[in-house]
Design a protein around this motif. Sequence first.
Motif, PDB file in Angstrom:
ATOM      1  N   LEU A 105       4.831  35.113  24.237  1.00 32.48           N
ATOM      2  CA  LEU A 105       3.460  35.625  24.216  1.00 32.48           C
ATOM      3  C   LEU A 105       2.732  35.374  25.527  1.00 32.48           C
ATOM      4  O   LEU A 105       1.943  36.201  25.983  1.00 32.48           O
ATOM      5  N   MET A 106       2.988  34.208  26.150  1.00 25.56           N
ATOM      6  CA  MET A 106       2.211  33.784  27.304  1.00 25.56           C
ATOM      7  C   MET A 106       2.942  33.974  28.625  1.00 25.56           C
ATOM      8  O   MET A 106       2.358  33.765  29.691  1.00 25.56           O
ATOM      9  N   LYS A 107       4.217  34.346  28.553  1.00 25.08           N
ATOM     10  CA  LYS A 107       5.002  34.616  29.757  1.00 25.08           C
ATOM     11  C   LYS A 107       4.940  33.453  30.755  1.00 25.08           C
ATOM     12  O   LYS A 107       4.770  33.638  31.951  1.00 25.08           O
ATOM     13  N   ASN A 108       5.097  32.241  30.206  1.00 23.38           N
ATOM     14  CA  ASN A 108       5.048  31.039  31.037  1.00 23.38           C
ATOM     15  C   ASN A 108       5.947  29.993  30.381  1.00 23.38           C
ATOM     16  O   ASN A 108       5.685  29.580  29.248  1.00 23.38           O
ATOM     17  N   PRO A 109       6.999  29.547  31.072  1.00 23.66           N
ATOM     18  CA  PRO A 109       7.897  28.546  30.476  1.00 23.66           C
ATOM     19  C   PRO A 109       7.173  27.276  30.034  1.00 23.66           C
ATOM     20  O   PRO A 109       7.606  26.613  29.084  1.00 23.66           O
ATOM     21  N   ALA A 110       6.082  26.936  30.721  1.00 23.60           N
ATOM     22  CA  ALA A 110       5.333  25.723  30.370  1.00 23.60           C
ATOM     23  C   ALA A 110       4.622  25.851  29.024  1.00 23.60           C
ATOM     24  O   ALA A 110       4.149  24.855  28.480  1.00 23.60           O
ATOM     25  N   ALA A 111       4.541  27.053  28.487  1.00 22.92           N
ATOM     26  CA  ALA A 111       3.863  27.253  27.207  1.00 22.92           C
ATOM     27  C   ALA A 111       4.549  26.503  26.079  1.00 22.92           C
ATOM     28  O   ALA A 111       3.903  26.079  25.116  1.00 22.92           O
ATOM     29  N   ALA A 112       5.864  26.323  26.187  1.00 24.24           N
ATOM     30  CA  ALA A 112       6.603  25.598  25.150  1.00 24.24           C
ATOM     31  C   ALA A 112       6.382  24.094  25.269  1.00 24.24           C
ATOM     32  O   ALA A 112       5.976  23.431  24.315  1.00 24.24           O
ATOM     33  N   SER A 113       6.642  23.550  26.445  1.00 25.48           N
ATOM     34  CA  SER A 113       6.574  22.088  26.618  1.00 25.48           C
ATOM     35  C   SER A 113       5.154  21.550  26.483  1.00 25.48           C
ATOM     36  O   SER A 113       4.962  20.407  26.059  1.00 25.48           O
ATOM     37  N   SER A 114       4.156  22.346  26.819  1.00 22.47           N
ATOM     38  CA  SER A 114       2.774  21.854  26.779  1.00 22.47           C
ATOM     39  C   SER A 114       2.269  21.650  25.361  1.00 22.47           C
ATOM     40  O   SER A 114       1.248  20.981  25.147  1.00 22.47           O
ATOM     41  N   LEU A 115       2.967  22.182  24.362  1.00 21.10           N
ATOM     42  CA  LEU A 115       2.559  21.953  22.971  1.00 21.10           C
ATOM     43  C   LEU A 115       2.598  20.462  22.612  1.00 21.10           C
ATOM     44  O   LEU A 115       1.872  20.012  21.726  1.00 21.10           O
ATOM     45  N   ARG A 116       3.438  19.691  23.305  1.00 26.37           N
ATOM     46  CA  ARG A 116       3.546  18.262  22.995  1.00 26.37           C
ATOM     47  C   ARG A 116       2.244  17.531  23.272  1.00 26.37           C
ATOM     48  O   ARG A 116       1.983  16.455  22.699  1.00 26.37           O
ATOM     49  N   TYR A 117       1.407  18.092  24.133  1.00 21.53           N
ATOM     50  CA  TYR A 117       0.145  17.428  24.455  1.00 21.53           C
ATOM     51  C   TYR A 117      -0.797  17.378  23.257  1.00 21.53           C
ATOM     52  O   TYR A 117      -1.640  16.484  23.158  1.00 21.53           O
ATOM     53  N   LEU A 118      -0.668  18.333  22.341  1.00 22.91           N
ATOM     54  CA  LEU A 118      -1.538  18.323  21.159  1.00 22.91           C
ATOM     55  C   LEU A 118      -1.347  17.038  20.360  1.00 22.91           C
ATOM     56  O   LEU A 118      -2.314  16.406  19.932  1.00 22.91           O
TER      57      LEU A 118
END
Length: 445
Positions: A160-173
């Motif tokens: 959806l976001m066309k950014n590989p960091a979109a997956a790993s950044s979920l851990r910040y929640l």
Amino acid sequence: MPVKIKQVQRRSPAQKAGIAAGETLCAINGNRIVDVLDYRFYMTEERLDVEVEDIAGKRRHVAVRKGEYDDLGLEFDTYLMDRQHTCKNKCVFCFVDQMPPNMRDTLYVKDDDSRMSFLFGNYITLTNLTDEDIDRIIKMHISPINVSVHTTNPALRVQLMKNPAAASSLRYLKRLAEHAIKINTQLVLCPGVNDGPELERSIRDLAALYPALESIACVPVGVTKFRDGLYPLRPYTPEEANAVIDTIHRYSDRYLEQHGDRIAYPSDEFFLLAGRPIPQEAYYGGFDQLENGVGLLALLRQEFADALEEARPSDKARRVTVATGAAVGPFLRKLIDTARPRYPNLDCRVQVIRNEYFGETITVAGLITATDLIAQLRGRDLGEEVLITSAMLRHEQDRFLDDYTVEQVELALGVRVTVVDNDGWELLGSLLGEDVFSPEQGGNN
């Protein structure tokens, strides 16, 4: 990078201590200052050791005494004291990518700045942040944080976001929740993409972070006519909007029973799309997501009812036009009709404005331009005044999206245009054109 001081407020603690405009702020109590969050956090103490650098590059330490939480009195070139962090994503539903050409430059800026979330309630995606940024948020206890999640499926979030960091950044929640940072989230839903089972997954995953997770706003994607070459998306049908609401309610009803809090909410636009009545005020709890269009209409309706109950009678003859978007037009007609028995001399026409500028699939009032207002209202009998929502204007409340001023619209239509906030008391007063409330009534009046 140290930041230059633009101005020192008169009689402020900084001026009394001898700090001058043109100097550079380097540190407060040994903590390096790089932006507004550092400045606001470290200046709260009563005794400060402020390190500054003069124009010649010489550094000195200045002792400052002030009241706890009193402002130090320094002003900088921007709110952030730093460049704004722009978005690194290429979301398939991004509204900026669907903007018409030749609009003012600021409308094409994609903001994704955690500091703007703290200062102004903007939503961020977390993809711009590092572990050090999260550590700073936790240390300063910056709360709440507003996060655009869209999906908790890592692979789908990247898609959806066309950014590989979109997956790993979920851990910040999870990290933020573990340190009691309050989080409000939004899911921009696209038909057949992140609704259905994916929506259920997102609601479950996010609700597991409760009570740090305060709310989940589910908002339908906005689709303009400027999507050539972009990912194929379409608006929700009424049947699909009903399905989304049913999905959310399967979970929110359960959470209400378990926690006394629904947690997940459809936006007002989903109810309007589905042809369902807007829920009562009590449905929305603390109204955590008003800026996302969740509960705005329920609050307006309740305030309008309260205003009607408290307002004085008036036999003043009044003819006005309310200009609004297609989505909310029927709701406003019903709302204003409730005033007619008490004010029989009020003649109000609700005029729905088709969004020719962005395309007729855009039906919200906040995206109506002056161009469409003028084209569709010019030559009509508008009465004494045209009322519009303040959502049509940018934050400074001086211009429409297409850069027209309110005064220019008034000149084109030959009638006064009044900007009304989303406030039931203000709406009733503007409809009647007079003050019908006693001084202690009317909230903002």
